[in-house]
Design a protein around this motif. Structure first.
Motif, mmCIF file in Angstrom:
data_model
loop_
_atom_site.group_PDB
_atom_site.id
_atom_site.type_symbol
_atom_site.label_atom_id
_atom_site.label_comp_id
_atom_site.label_asym_id
_atom_site.label_seq_id
_atom_site.Cartn_x
_atom_site.Cartn_y
_atom_site.Cartn_z
ATOM 1 N N LEU A 1 -4.168 -7.813 -6.042
ATOM 2 C CA LEU A 1 -4.241 -6.571 -5.268
ATOM 3 C C LEU A 1 -3.775 -6.738 -3.823
ATOM 4 O O LEU A 1 -3.706 -5.753 -3.088
ATOM 5 C CB LEU A 1 -5.685 -6.040 -5.280
ATOM 6 N N PHE A 2 -3.449 -7.980 -3.432
ATOM 7 C CA PHE A 2 -2.955 -8.182 -2.073
ATOM 8 C C PHE A 2 -1.588 -7.517 -1.937
ATOM 9 O O PHE A 2 -0.661 -7.817 -2.705
ATOM 10 C CB PHE A 2 -2.846 -9.681 -1.768
ATOM 11 N N PRO A 3 -1.438 -6.576 -0.983
ATOM 12 C CA PRO A 3 -0.218 -5.743 -0.932
ATOM 13 C C PRO A 3 1.088 -6.521 -0.803
ATOM 14 O O PRO A 3 2.116 -6.096 -1.325
ATOM 15 C CB PRO A 3 -0.454 -4.871 0.318
ATOM 16 N N ARG A 4 1.067 -7.665 -0.122
ATOM 17 C CA ARG A 4 2.305 -8.413 0.086
ATOM 18 C C ARG A 4 2.635 -9.360 -1.062
ATOM 19 O O ARG A 4 3.715 -9.961 -1.064
ATOM 20 C CB ARG A 4 2.211 -9.222 1.385
ATOM 21 N N PHE A 5 1.700 -9.532 -2.013
ATOM 22 C CA PHE A 5 1.942 -10.558 -3.031
ATOM 23 C C PHE A 5 2.608 -9.996 -4.283
ATOM 24 O O PHE A 5 3.746 -10.378 -4.605
ATOM 25 C CB PHE A 5 0.645 -11.269 -3.416
ATOM 26 N N TYR A 6 1.917 -9.119 -5.008
ATOM 27 C CA TYR A 6 2.451 -8.703 -6.312
ATOM 28 C C TYR A 6 3.848 -8.091 -6.242
ATOM 29 O O TYR A 6 4.730 -8.494 -7.019
ATOM 30 C CB TYR A 6 1.489 -7.741 -7.013
ATOM 31 N N PRO A 7 4.130 -7.146 -5.343
ATOM 32 C CA PRO A 7 5.489 -6.577 -5.333
ATOM 33 C C PRO A 7 6.570 -7.615 -5.047
ATOM 34 O O PRO A 7 7.693 -7.508 -5.556
ATOM 35 C CB PRO A 7 5.429 -5.531 -4.217
ATOM 36 N N GLU A 8 6.227 -8.647 -4.274
ATOM 37 C CA GLU A 8 7.247 -9.606 -3.853
ATOM 38 C C GLU A 8 7.481 -10.735 -4.853
ATOM 39 O O GLU A 8 8.412 -11.527 -4.672
ATOM 40 C CB GLU A 8 6.888 -10.178 -2.482
#
Length: 220
Positions: free
Chosen positions: A141-148
């Motif tokens: 759920l960390f915003p910078r982790f999953y999408p990247e």
């Protein structure tokens, strides 16, 4: 064979929530990897990996259809980070008949999968399985982790190598240290630092902890 099946079933039961999480994560990756565009620098990272793969094939006199065109990585780019993961990504891409940037995103996302395995193992070993599961959800759920995980060619591979390094360090410190284990540990450290120069502090921290551990054992 029966004993192996029993052991696997026992492992599955003990970590059933973890395997459910991994199944969900895999489904999420395969359902969404085609939904991401191409960042401005992604071609540079991929072409850099391809450049060194072509040089390696030429050196080994291995025939290949890969071509770099007029591309050549700049010294500035090479000083910024290592190329090991870029080369590895290109090698995995050779396994796909129809390779495109969507396939590249899938490969990068699957490379990030071991981070979740190792994080769960680390936290479960140091704290408990409950905290191990909680840490997985926090990471996802960390915003910078999953999408990247689909397109970040520097920080996500660095996170993977850092996690491998940390997990191996704990294994190395809690088992009998041998020459081969030490060589492998140094190799992992070298690749990790090469990927992200900011991680140069890892050998220093590991040396301090190992020295502290040896001192404690000498008093026992």
């Amino acid at each position: 064979m029966l004993k192996n099946n029993i052991n696997f079933i026992s492992l599955l039961k003990r970590h059933i929530l973890f395997f459910i999480f991994i199944s969900f994560l895999l489904s999420l990756i395969f359902f969404t990897y085609q939904d991401y565009g191409v960042p401005w620098d992604e071609k540079v990272f991929f072409n850099t990996g391809k450049y060194f793969v072509v040089k390696l094939f030429n050196y080994l006199k291995v025939p290949t259809n890969l071509s770099t065109g007029d591309f050549e990585p700049t010294p500035y780019h090479l000083r910024g980070h290592g190329v090991f993961m870029d080369i590895l990504t290109v090698f995995v891409g050779l396994l796909f008949r129809n390779f495109n940037f969507e396939t590249l995103h899938l490969i990068r996302a699957l490379f990030a999968l071991p981070i979740f395995f190792l994080l769960y193992w680390l936290v479960s070993k140091l704290l408990s399985k409950v905290y191990g599961l909680i840490s997985l959800f926090f990471l996802l759920l960390f915003p910078r982790f999953y999408p990247e995980i689909y397109y970040n060619a520097i920080d996500i591979p660095a996170a993977l190598l850092f996690t491998i390094c940390l997990a191996y360090f704990i294994y190395y410190s809690q088992t009998k240290q041998t020459f081969l284990k030490s060589i492998l540990f140094g190799l992992i450290l070298g690749i990790t630092i090469n990927q992200r120069l900011l991680l140069f502090y890892l050998p220093v921290v590991n040396f301090i902890f190992l020295g502290f551990s040896v001192m404690l054992n000498s008093f026992n």
